[in-house]
Design an enzyme around this catalytic site. Structure first.
Site, PDB file in Angstrom:
ATOM      1  N   HIS A  49       0.860  -1.181   0.000  1.00  0.00           N
ATOM      2  CA  HIS A  49       0.000   0.000   0.000  1.00  0.00           C
ATOM      3  C   HIS A  49       0.899   1.235   0.000  1.00  0.00           C
ATOM      4  O   HIS A  49       2.020   1.207   0.511  1.00  0.00           O
ATOM      5  CB  HIS A  49      -0.858  -0.045   1.265  1.00  0.00           C
ATOM      6  CG  HIS A  49      -1.949   0.967   1.330  1.00  0.00           C
ATOM      7  ND1 HIS A  49      -1.727   2.279   1.696  1.00  0.00           N
ATOM      8  CD2 HIS A  49      -3.285   0.863   1.119  1.00  0.00           C
ATOM      9  CE1 HIS A  49      -2.872   2.934   1.704  1.00  0.00           C
ATOM     10  NE2 HIS A  49      -3.839   2.099   1.347  1.00  0.00           N
ATOM     11  N   ASP A 106       2.757  -4.599   8.046  1.00  0.00           N
ATOM     12  CA  ASP A 106       1.516  -3.843   7.858  1.00  0.00           C
ATOM     13  C   ASP A 106       0.367  -4.836   7.984  1.00  0.00           C
ATOM     14  O   ASP A 106       0.118  -5.631   7.077  1.00  0.00           O
ATOM     15  CB  ASP A 106       1.516  -3.164   6.489  1.00  0.00           C
ATOM     16  CG  ASP A 106       0.221  -2.410   6.200  1.00  0.00           C
ATOM     17  OD1 ASP A 106      -0.675  -2.403   7.076  1.00  0.00           O
ATOM     18  OD2 ASP A 106       0.098  -1.831   5.104  1.00  0.00           O
ATOM     19  N   GLN A 113      -4.850  -5.319   6.586  1.00  0.00           N
ATOM     20  CA  GLN A 113      -5.789  -6.240   5.951  1.00  0.00           C
ATOM     21  C   GLN A 113      -5.719  -7.647   6.546  1.00  0.00           C
ATOM     22  O   GLN A 113      -6.373  -8.562   6.048  1.00  0.00           O
ATOM     23  CB  GLN A 113      -5.500  -6.314   4.442  1.00  0.00           C
ATOM     24  CG  GLN A 113      -5.584  -4.994   3.716  1.00  0.00           C
ATOM     25  CD  GLN A 113      -7.008  -4.462   3.627  1.00  0.00           C
ATOM     26  OE1 GLN A 113      -7.972  -5.230   3.665  1.00  0.00           O
ATOM     27  NE2 GLN A 113      -7.156  -3.154   3.493  1.00  0.00           N
ATOM     28  N   LYS A 164     -10.914  -0.721  10.074  1.00  0.00           N
ATOM     29  CA  LYS A 164     -11.055  -1.891   9.218  1.00  0.00           C
ATOM     30  C   LYS A 164     -11.491  -3.133  10.011  1.00  0.00           C
ATOM     31  O   LYS A 164     -11.633  -4.217   9.439  1.00  0.00           O
ATOM     32  CB  LYS A 164      -9.743  -2.173   8.481  1.00  0.00           C
ATOM     33  CG  LYS A 164      -9.340  -1.070   7.504  1.00  0.00           C
ATOM     34  CD  LYS A 164      -8.058  -1.408   6.786  1.00  0.00           C
ATOM     35  CE  LYS A 164      -7.544  -0.237   5.959  1.00  0.00           C
ATOM     36  NZ  LYS A 164      -8.412   0.109   4.821  1.00  0.00           N
ATOM     37  N   CYS A 199      -4.758   2.573  -3.734  1.00  0.00           N
ATOM     38  CA  CYS A 199      -3.497   3.021  -3.107  1.00  0.00           C
ATOM     39  C   CYS A 199      -2.395   1.992  -3.314  1.00  0.00           C
ATOM     40  O   CYS A 199      -1.579   1.740  -2.420  1.00  0.00           O
ATOM     41  CB  CYS A 199      -3.689   3.308  -1.625  1.00  0.00           C
ATOM     42  SG  CYS A 199      -4.909   4.597  -1.293  1.00  0.00           S
TER      43      CYS A 199
END
Length: 433
Positions: free
Chosen positions: A143, A222, A225, A248, A387
């Site tokens: 991202h 990261d 997700q 999220k 993104c």
């Protein structure tokens, strides 16, 4: 003065108790106000969960009740409201630590989101410790928030950006990763789940390999997700740092988490300066608190933190087994059905080990047109580059459509989405010559 406890606590217990009696999608959906809404006389079909999830009533109530009954400046007062605000804030820190398997609540820093956490690391670690000749290893899937920040660091420090590619099935190429690891690799910053392809790299294995090659390497995950869909144990994975966003995973926008090993956090300089992060201030110099407080300057988003606590409770009451099974069922069904459509190209990875994000394109239609047509039927999907422009160019396209599933979505919603893909075909006369 216990209105917060009585109004918020009893409400959460009652609702979660009802949910625990019967963990079904139908029972869960009753907690989400958006499901009762309509758009242009159509039932809303929300399939953009990778962008942000909808919020259950329990989370909305937690945010509202904080501002109604517990609003005060945390860490700064001897009165009830300040003490209650501090209690909510710090107890949630421990809840987050337990949620991801951290050793201590002192390893949990509250941020505005994953993006701020990654920028904090870029400034406090990257600019301070990297130098010319060092290498920053990323994947092509990152991202922009885990790419542009390191581009800036590379520009300022003369460190080198190195990218891991994908194999023929769009999985991260582990052989390419092994070849690019070397003694100059000082940072590995990797997504645990792609927001475009759904690829979930073997982050634990990657970190183990990286530390064998260079025991001094810094590793960043990261988890934006990943954390909403899978129980994490950050100690087992052994990453130095992890970031994720609350919005999220059913919490409010504007709250996120940076996890860091305690000794690593305490080795970093502050990112922001101001109140509530200082130890001693003189006219010409200051000293700062240990982590996590040295990274939390200013009045914090306690309402967002309260919503994060409620979201974690909600997710844990449902259980990750249910969440994973439901989302896998939806993803597999949509993927299999769309794979039969000759006019559609799919970019998401095949196989069982993937996040519930399905990106695709009609070969002759712009994604924004697809999203606009579906929106007329109350179907919300994402369109654009998500993104992740370098990944799209790597996949030989500039943008895509994306449907992404949450545990409150249903097979009937997937069928409704698939049915109205025909509207796109009709508008653009695809298959009609």
């Amino acid at each position: 003065m216990n209105n917060y406890e009585t109004k918020y606590g009893k409400l959460l217990m009652r609702k979660s108790g009802d949910l625990m009696k019967s963990i079904t999608v139908d029972a869960i959906r009753k907690d989400f106000p958006y499901l009762q809404e309509h758009y242009k006389n159509k039932q809303i079909c929300y399939l953009d969960n990778a962008a942000t999830t909808q919020k259950p009533q329990q989370v909305i109530d937690a945010l509202t009740n904080y501002y109604q009954y517990a609003n005060g400046g945390p860490h700064r007062g001897a009165h009830y409201f300040s003490m209650k605000s501090t209690e909510i804030y710090e107890s949630t820190r421990q809840k987050v630590a337990d949620f991801i398997g951290a050793k201590s609540q002192d390893e949990i820093v509250f941020t505005r989101g994953a993006t701020e956490g990654l920028n904090l690391l870029a400034y406090s670690y990257g600019l301070e410790e990297l130098k010319e000749g060092d290498e920053i290893l990323l994947s092509i899937m990152e991202h922009h928030s885990n790419l542009c920040n390191w581009q800036y660091v590379a520009e300022k420090t003369k460190a080198k950006l190195v990218f891991i590619g994908l194999d023929e099935n769009r999985h991260l190429d582990m052989e390419d990763f092994r070849q690019k690891l070397n003694q100059n690799t000082k940072l590995l910053s990797i997504t645990a789940a792609s927001n475009v392809t759904g690829e979930m790299p073997k982050v634990k294995e990657m970190i183990q390999l990286a530390k064998k090659v260079n025991p001094e390497i810094t590793t960043v995950i990261d988890g934006s997700q990943w954390i909403p869909h899978h129980p994490g144990n950050i100690v087992d994975i052994d990453a130095d740092f992890l970031v994720f966003s609350g919005h999220k995973m059913c919490a409010a926008m504007g709250i996120g988490v940076l996890y860091g090993k305690k000794e690593r956090l305490n080795s970093l300089k502050p990112f922001h300066y101001g109140g509530d992060m200082i130890e001693y201030v003189d006219k010409y110099e200051s000293t700062f608190l240990d982590a996590p407080h040295r990274f939390e300057a200013g009045t914090q988003n306690v309402g967002g933190v309260a919503s994060l606590a409620a979201a974690i409770d909600y997710i844990q009451q449902i259980g990750f087994d249910f969440i994973k099974n439901q989302e896998k069922k939806l993803m597999d069904y949509a993927y299999d059905e769309m794979s039969k459509m000759d006019e559609i190209e799919i970019y998401s990875v095949p196989g069982d080990h993937r996040s519930p994000a399905l990106s695709f394109n009609f070969k002759e239609v712009h994604p924004h047109d697809v999203a606009t047509i579906l929106n007329e039927q109350g179907i919300a999907i994402r369109s654009g580059h998500h993104c992740a422009q370098p990944l799209h160019r790597y996949l030989d396209c500039n943008f895509s459509c994306r449907v992404s599933f949450g545990f409150y979505n249903t097979i009937e919603e997937v069928d409704y989405f698939l049915e109205h893909l025909d509207d796109v075909k009709k508008v653009f006369q695809i298959g009609i010559r």
